[in-house]
Structure formats: C-alpha cells, structure tokens
Design a protein around this motif. Structure first.
Motif, PDB file in Angstrom:
ATOM      1  N   SER A  99       0.815  -1.209   0.000  1.00 38.28           N
ATOM      2  CA  SER A  99       0.000   0.000   0.000  1.00 38.28           C
ATOM      3  C   SER A  99       0.852   1.264   0.000  1.00 38.28           C
ATOM      4  O   SER A  99       1.799   1.386   0.768  1.00 38.28           O
ATOM      5  N   THR A 100       0.524   2.198  -0.882  1.00 39.32           N
ATOM      6  CA  THR A 100       1.099   3.539  -0.820  1.00 39.32           C
ATOM      7  C   THR A 100       0.097   4.517  -0.221  1.00 39.32           C
ATOM      8  O   THR A 100       0.489   5.551   0.323  1.00 39.32           O
ATOM      9  N   LYS A 101      -1.174   4.196  -0.324  1.00 44.49           N
ATOM     10  CA  LYS A 101      -2.272   4.935   0.313  1.00 44.49           C
ATOM     11  C   LYS A 101      -3.387   3.937   0.616  1.00 44.49           C
ATOM     12  O   LYS A 101      -3.464   2.880  -0.003  1.00 44.49           O
ATOM     13  N   ILE A 102      -4.252   4.309   1.546  1.00 44.33           N
ATOM     14  CA  ILE A 102      -5.427   3.497   1.866  1.00 44.33           C
ATOM     15  C   ILE A 102      -6.672   4.354   1.649  1.00 44.33           C
ATOM     16  O   ILE A 102      -6.792   5.436   2.229  1.00 44.33           O
ATOM     17  N   TYR A 103      -7.595   3.886   0.834  1.00 42.17           N
ATOM     18  CA  TYR A 103      -8.855   4.586   0.604  1.00 42.17           C
ATOM     19  C   TYR A 103      -9.986   3.893   1.360  1.00 42.17           C
ATOM     20  O   TYR A 103     -10.170   2.683   1.238  1.00 42.17           O
ATOM     21  N   HIS A 104     -10.753   4.667   2.127  1.00 36.55           N
ATOM     22  CA  HIS A 104     -11.942   4.141   2.793  1.00 36.55           C
ATOM     23  C   HIS A 104     -13.129   4.386   1.870  1.00 36.55           C
ATOM     24  O   HIS A 104     -13.550   5.526   1.657  1.00 36.55           O
ATOM     25  N   LEU A 105     -13.687   3.303   1.307  1.00 30.88           N
ATOM     26  CA  LEU A 105     -14.666   3.433   0.237  1.00 30.88           C
ATOM     27  C   LEU A 105     -15.987   4.029   0.665  1.00 30.88           C
ATOM     28  O   LEU A 105     -16.636   4.738  -0.091  1.00 30.88           O
ATOM     29  N   HIS A 106     -16.454   3.718   1.864  1.00 30.88           N
ATOM     30  CA  HIS A 106     -17.834   4.023   2.220  1.00 30.88           C
ATOM     31  C   HIS A 106     -17.984   5.315   3.001  1.00 30.88           C
ATOM     32  O   HIS A 106     -18.890   5.456   3.824  1.00 30.88           O
ATOM     33  N   SER A 107     -17.145   6.257   2.721  1.00 27.34           N
ATOM     34  CA  SER A 107     -17.271   7.568   3.342  1.00 27.34           C
ATOM     35  C   SER A 107     -17.676   8.560   2.260  1.00 27.34           C
ATOM     36  O   SER A 107     -16.918   8.840   1.336  1.00 27.34           O
ATOM     37  N   GLY A 108     -18.913   9.063   2.350  1.00 25.16           N
ATOM     38  CA  GLY A 108     -19.386   9.972   1.311  1.00 25.16           C
ATOM     39  C   GLY A 108     -20.828  10.381   1.520  1.00 25.16           C
ATOM     40  O   GLY A 108     -21.398  10.207   2.604  1.00 25.16           O
ATOM     41  N   LYS A 109     -21.407  10.924   0.482  1.00 22.68           N
ATOM     42  CA  LYS A 109     -22.779  11.425   0.519  1.00 22.68           C
ATOM     43  C   LYS A 109     -23.531  10.921  -0.708  1.00 22.68           C
ATOM     44  O   LYS A 109     -23.058  11.038  -1.835  1.00 22.68           O
ATOM     45  N   GLU A 110     -24.705  10.324  -0.455  1.00 20.88           N
ATOM     46  CA  GLU A 110     -25.579   9.912  -1.549  1.00 20.88           C
ATOM     47  C   GLU A 110     -26.536  11.052  -1.862  1.00 20.88           C
ATOM     48  O   GLU A 110     -27.312  11.491  -1.013  1.00 20.88           O
ATOM     49  N   ALA A 111     -26.485  11.548  -3.085  1.00 19.39           N
ATOM     50  CA  ALA A 111     -27.325  12.659  -3.525  1.00 19.39           C
ATOM     51  C   ALA A 111     -28.119  12.227  -4.759  1.00 19.39           C
ATOM     52  O   ALA A 111     -27.820  11.195  -5.370  1.00 19.39           O
ATOM     53  N   PHE A 115     -23.317   9.443  -6.019  1.00 21.91           N
ATOM     54  CA  PHE A 115     -22.474   9.362  -4.822  1.00 21.91           C
ATOM     55  C   PHE A 115     -21.340  10.376  -4.894  1.00 21.91           C
ATOM     56  O   PHE A 115     -20.686  10.517  -5.926  1.00 21.91           O
ATOM     57  N   HIS A 116     -21.135  11.085  -3.773  1.00 24.61           N
ATOM     58  CA  HIS A 116     -20.025  12.031  -3.661  1.00 24.61           C
ATOM     59  C   HIS A 116     -19.090  11.528  -2.565  1.00 24.61           C
ATOM     60  O   HIS A 116     -19.474  11.456  -1.396  1.00 24.61           O
ATOM     61  N   ALA A 117     -17.883  11.187  -2.944  1.00 20.99           N
ATOM     62  CA  ALA A 117     -16.922  10.667  -1.964  1.00 20.99           C
ATOM     63  C   ALA A 117     -16.461  11.760  -1.015  1.00 20.99           C
ATOM     64  O   ALA A 117     -16.275  12.914  -1.406  1.00 20.99           O
ATOM     65  N   ARG A 118     -16.301  11.395   0.255  1.00 20.14           N
ATOM     66  CA  ARG A 118     -15.713  12.269   1.268  1.00 20.14           C
ATOM     67  C   ARG A 118     -14.544  11.497   1.890  1.00 20.14           C
ATOM     68  O   ARG A 118     -14.696  10.856   2.930  1.00 20.14           O
ATOM     69  N   PRO A 119     -13.393  11.540   1.239  1.00 18.12           N
ATOM     70  CA  PRO A 119     -12.270  10.684   1.656  1.00 18.12           C
ATOM     71  C   PRO A 119     -11.852  10.919   3.100  1.00 18.12           C
ATOM     72  O   PRO A 119     -11.807  12.048   3.583  1.00 18.12           O
ATOM     73  N   VAL A 120     -11.580   9.818   3.783  1.00 20.55           N
ATOM     74  CA  VAL A 120     -11.029   9.843   5.137  1.00 20.55           C
ATOM     75  C   VAL A 120      -9.523   9.655   5.018  1.00 20.55           C
ATOM     76  O   VAL A 120      -9.062   8.820   4.239  1.00 20.55           O
ATOM     77  N   PRO A 121      -8.707  10.440   5.761  1.00 23.75           N
ATOM     78  CA  PRO A 121      -7.252  10.258   5.665  1.00 23.75           C
ATOM     79  C   PRO A 121      -6.865   8.802   5.891  1.00 23.75           C
ATOM     80  O   PRO A 121      -7.389   8.135   6.778  1.00 23.75           O
ATOM     81  N   GLY A 122      -5.944   8.316   5.077  1.00 25.10           N
ATOM     82  CA  GLY A 122      -5.528   6.922   5.189  1.00 25.10           C
ATOM     83  C   GLY A 122      -4.095   6.717   4.742  1.00 25.10           C
ATOM     84  O   GLY A 122      -3.809   5.845   3.929  1.00 25.10           O
ATOM     85  N   ALA A 123      -3.197   7.531   5.265  1.00 23.32           N
ATOM     86  CA  ALA A 123      -1.795   7.440   4.860  1.00 23.32           C
ATOM     87  C   ALA A 123      -1.098   6.268   5.549  1.00 23.32           C
ATOM     88  O   ALA A 123      -1.390   5.949   6.702  1.00 23.32           O
ATOM     89  N   VAL A 124      -0.189   5.646   4.840  1.00 22.37           N
ATOM     90  CA  VAL A 124       0.669   4.613   5.424  1.00 22.37           C
ATOM     91  C   VAL A 124       1.984   5.268   5.834  1.00 22.37           C
ATOM     92  O   VAL A 124       2.260   6.420   5.495  1.00 22.37           O
TER      93      VAL A 124
END
Length: 370
Positions: A99-111, A115-124
């Motif tokens: 991993s160079t980054k980690i993305y949390h998929l289920h953080s966002g807004k359904e409009a 779907f609008h992603a709201r990324p959560v920090p996920g640095a390694v």
C-alpha cells in the motif's frame, strides 16, 4: 514481564494467519486481558520478535485491535498481511500489492445526482513503504515462499506492486456493480480492494507513535469468478506470497541474530548514517576500489551471492542509499554486525572473487581478511 513485540502482524482469515505462522520459530502465545490472542515468535536468522493475530474481517474490528495493539505491545511496525481482490488487469493472481495509500470506500454522501466521496485520511508510514521498496526491489524475497507454492508458479512467478489499496465493508464479486464504478471514478489508482486496512490506517492517523503498512496477495479479480479462484487454492498461494513479502521486510526492520543494528527503524531521526570507524573505513576504501562498485545492480548481485553463500533464504540485507559509498558503508556495517562476522567477510570476498577475479582491487581486499 510486560508484553511487547517489535513487529505486529494482523490477519483476517485463517489461511492468512497460517501463512505467517509457517515462517515463525520459537512460538509462544500472548493473550490480551480482553481476550485477543497473538502468537509470538522469531524469523530465522533475525533477532527481535514478531507477533501475529487472526482478527476476522472488517474495518471496525481492525481499528479496535490496532488501537489495542498500539497501547499493549507498542510495536515498531504494525502490518496487515493477507489477500485482496485485484481491480486492474496488471494485478495478476498471486502478485503482491504494497500500500502507498489506503482509501476508505464508504465515506461519502448519496445525492440525487449520485455518490459524492468524502475521503477519510488513510496514509501509510512513508518510512515503512520506503523500507519495503528496498526489501522487495529484487526477487530474493521469493526465497521465503514455501517450495510447494513455488512449484505452482507459471511465467516467472509473482510480481510486487506499490499502489493504493481500497478498503470497504463489503466483498466485491462483480465487475459491473455500482461500487465498481464508484471505485473507478473516485479512486482510479487503487489496484486492490479488501476490508480491513482503512480501520488500521485511521488509528495511525490519530496516533503519532504507530507506523503501519499493508501487504496483500491478489487472490481473485473481485468479480463473479472469485469463487472459482478461491476453490483453486488462490487464497493459499496469495497468502504465502504476502507472508514472504512480510519476512523480507522484517529482514530490514529487525537486526540479524546476535547483531547490533541493521534495522532501518534504528537509523536516527535525521536519517544520517554517520562516519565509519577506522576498520570499517579500510573496508569501504577497499570495496570502492572495485571499478563496478558504483553500480547499484552490481552491489545487489553481490548481496544476493553473499546470502547464498551464508545459507540465508534471501539476499544479505543492507539498507540502500542514493550514494554508492553510503551503501557500501552500510554493507560493511551489516557485515560486522552479522552473527558470524568472519563468515560474512569471507562471503563478500568470495562474491567479489567470483564476480571480478581479474580486478586488481581484489588483492587489496584480501589483506583485510584474517
């Protein structure tokens, strides 16, 4: 005695857990007051300890256990090791993704418009990711893979990728599901998908004393053929490859048995290596006298030959530096810190004697041997 471990490994599935256990020696059990069980052991040829647990699937569980580990065992590194689904054609079954980054998929807004992603920090950890780059830059890491798994390889065996990983709360078994489109649109550089790393990454974001990294073997393509791939033994093979990558990384993080250094985590906060002592300086001068010592591939070949001569399941490890002289100095330091320094020195001389028998520098190097 207070519980501790230098490197802690979390796994989700029994097959992942068994792959790591297969590599550990001198095993014992650690049990947290709340019941989480770890097997603690050592890797052949290395000092320091590795503890591994099977915690089940999901980011919520992984976050809880990661915080528990941080406070209880206080590891230098926390690694999540296991399998993942590949999201792109270049992620072949059995390949390893770091991993160079980690993305949390289920953080966002359904409009209404989607779907609008709201990324959560996920640095390694940058330090761990860079150290993995050194540990896995050659094929020597494959020596940690069990023979029965290596016997199944085709077309050269597994490759290593350094790319982002996506972590969600569902198993993705479809190439045309809406989630697949969301990943492609919002996280197009993700190479693999799994279900635990986002939780561990979030804990690391909120703590200043926890270094994390994820190592995943590709066991399926996150499509309708996942069941068929699993039935073929792909999870077992991918787990073995990820565990082998872990072992190679541990060779950089932990010192050799009875040695005094060589851990990339023991380098001071500035990254400085310092000046060599007089005996070390003589070795550095003698080695730099070889015409090809300035080439990185030549030095890597020497380290591979040293490991083979010493009977190691890998190349002799020495943290690389952009400057050839600094890399050579680190090779000399690791050689002197090895559990049998004379044997390491003879192995280096033998490697050079084989590689460059006609180089005049060989005579100068021979004077430094007992």
């Amino acid at each position: 005695m207070e519980a501790s471990a230098d490197v802690v490994v979390l796994t989700a599935l029994p097959v992942e857990f068994r792959a790591v256990l297969h590599l550990l020696r001198d095993q014992s059990t650690l049990v947290h007051p709340q019941g989480t069980s770890f097997v603690k052991g050592t890797l052949p040829g290395l000092a320091g300890t590795v503890a591994v647990a099977r915690i089940g699937a999901g980011n919520l569980t992984s976050a809880s256990i990661a915080e528990r580990v941080r406070q209880w065992l206080r590891p230098h590194a926390l690694l999540f090791v296991g399998v993942a689904g590949g999201l792109k054609p270049e992620a072949q079954l059995g390949d390893v993704v770091v991993s160079t980054k980690i993305y949390h998929l289920h953080s966002g807004k359904e409009a209404p418009e989607g779907f609008h992603a709201r990324p959560v920090p996920g640095a390694v950890s940058h330090r761990l990711e860079q150290t993995a780059g050194i540990a896995l830059c050659s094929e020597s890491w494959r020596k940690w893979v069990p023979d029965e798994v290596r016997a199944t390889w085709r077309e050269g065996g597994p490759r290593v990728h350094f790319q982002p990983i996506a972590a969600g709360e569902v198993v993705l078994n479809s190439s045309d599901a809406p989630l697949r489109d969301q990943i492609a649109f919002h996280y197009g550089d993700a190479l693999a998908i799994e279900m635990e790393s986002a939780g561990v990454a979030r804990v690391a974001d909120l703590a200043e004393d926890l270094r994390i990294l994820t190592l995943r073997g590709i066991s399926d393509h996150a499509d309708a053929n996942k069941g068929e791939a699993d039935a073929s033994g792909s999870q077992h093979r991918a787990s073995a490859h990820a565990a082998a990558a872990l072992a190679a990384l541990a060779c950089e993080l932990l010192p050799d048995t009875a040695g005094s250094g060589g851990s990339s985590l023991s380098v001071d906060s500035t990254g400085a290596m310092g000046e060599a002592s007089a005996p070390e300086a003589e070795w550095v001068r003698a080695l730099m006298a070889f015409d090809d010592m300035g080439r990185g591939d030549f030095r890597h070949s020497l380290l591979t030959d040293m490991g083979r001569t010493l009977g190691l399941p890998r190349a002799f490890m020495a943290a690389e530096s952009p400057m050839a002289r600094d890399h050579v100095r680190e090779i000399v330091r690791r050689m002197n810190a090895y559990r049998d320094p004379p044997a390491a020195r003879r192995a280096l001389y033998s490697a050079l004697e084989y590689a460059r028998p006609d180089d005049g520098a060989l005579e100068g190097l021979s004077r430094l041997l007992p």
